[in-house]
Motif scaffolding. Sequence first.
Motif, PDB file in Angstrom:
ATOM      1  N   THR A 191      16.023   1.815   1.729  1.00  0.00           N
ATOM      2  CA  THR A 191      15.150   0.676   2.003  1.00  0.00           C
ATOM      3  C   THR A 191      14.280   0.391   0.782  1.00  0.00           C
ATOM      4  N   PHE A 192      13.599  -0.754   0.828  1.00  0.00           N
ATOM      5  CA  PHE A 192      12.705  -1.152  -0.252  1.00  0.00           C
ATOM      6  C   PHE A 192      11.337  -1.484   0.338  1.00  0.00           C
ATOM      7  N   THR A 193      10.287  -1.059  -0.356  1.00  0.00           N
ATOM      8  CA  THR A 193       8.927  -1.421   0.027  1.00  0.00           C
ATOM      9  C   THR A 193       8.387  -2.404  -0.999  1.00  0.00           C
ATOM     10  N   VAL A 194       8.092  -3.609  -0.530  1.00  0.00           N
ATOM     11  CA  VAL A 194       7.600  -4.675  -1.403  1.00  0.00           C
ATOM     12  C   VAL A 194       6.128  -4.911  -1.090  1.00  0.00           C
ATOM     13  N   THR A 195       5.293  -4.888  -2.126  1.00  0.00           N
ATOM     14  CA  THR A 195       3.850  -5.109  -1.975  1.00  0.00           C
ATOM     15  C   THR A 195       3.436  -6.309  -2.812  1.00  0.00           C
ATOM     16  N   THR A 196       2.842  -7.292  -2.150  1.00  0.00           N
ATOM     17  CA  THR A 196       2.318  -8.476  -2.832  1.00  0.00           C
ATOM     18  C   THR A 196       0.797  -8.451  -2.755  1.00  0.00           C
ATOM     19  N   THR A 197       0.150  -8.594  -3.916  1.00  0.00           N
ATOM     20  CA  THR A 197      -1.311  -8.574  -4.010  1.00  0.00           C
ATOM     21  C   THR A 197      -1.788  -9.872  -4.642  1.00  0.00           C
ATOM     22  N   ALA A 198      -2.876 -10.427  -4.101  1.00  0.00           N
ATOM     23  CA  ALA A 198      -3.437 -11.663  -4.640  1.00  0.00           C
ATOM     24  C   ALA A 198      -4.941 -11.669  -4.417  1.00  0.00           C
ATOM     25  N   VAL A 199      -5.623 -12.506  -5.196  1.00  0.00           N
ATOM     26  CA  VAL A 199      -7.077 -12.653  -5.089  1.00  0.00           C
ATOM     27  C   VAL A 199      -7.375 -13.893  -4.253  1.00  0.00           C
ATOM     28  N   LEU A 200      -8.146 -13.707  -3.182  1.00  0.00           N
ATOM     29  CA  LEU A 200      -8.551 -14.809  -2.312  1.00  0.00           C
ATOM     30  C   LEU A 200      -9.892 -15.340  -2.795  1.00  0.00           C
TER      31      LEU A 200
END
Length: 203
Positions: free
Chosen positions: A123-132
């Motif tokens: 499996t793959f773990t995808v993490t998306t991070t952004a500034v609100l």
Amino acid sequence: VATYNKYFGQRVHDGFTDKFEFKYTGLQNCSIVIRNVIEQDEGCYRCLFNTYPEGAFTGRTCLQVYELHEPVVDVRESNSTEEKVVSCSATGRPAPTVTLSVSQQDLNFSQYNTVSVSNTNATFTVTTTAVLSGSRKHSTQVGCAARVLSAPQREVMVMISEVKQVHAGNDDNDDGKMVKEDTFFKVMIYIMVCHYSVILVHV
């Protein structure tokens, strides 16, 4: 895996009886059901019709197994009071697509960063991070959606509380005044002690 005969009926071969069963049997519509699908069931299956005197007719269909777990959202403080750092992680197979959203129109995401990690179980773990960013005068919802190819997406929502401005009252001013007076008092004592010491030396 399984066979069907007009005279002898249906038969699931040994080793597959707990996994496969017939749903329909017949020359026009013959299908099986695979229970508790796992990764090892992925592959191509062939259907073979033996007829006389025409011979054998074959068909082929392929099964692709998707895996997608519920996304996990994390919200943490930023260096700015009007910003939050929002991260969303989702694990699946193949690698899922992770999308962030916000309900309040005057808020927006920027500085996106996506990292994909390959796990030992394929499996793959995808993490998306952004500034609100933006002025959060009211509580707002942040959403995270994860999708694997054509499979239905999974989505979670997290509520972010409004930012409350705290104004300094009289107590704060009084505390500041007390600190200043206390500092001034200590300075006066220090000067008096030093002056007294000097006098003693000269005497």
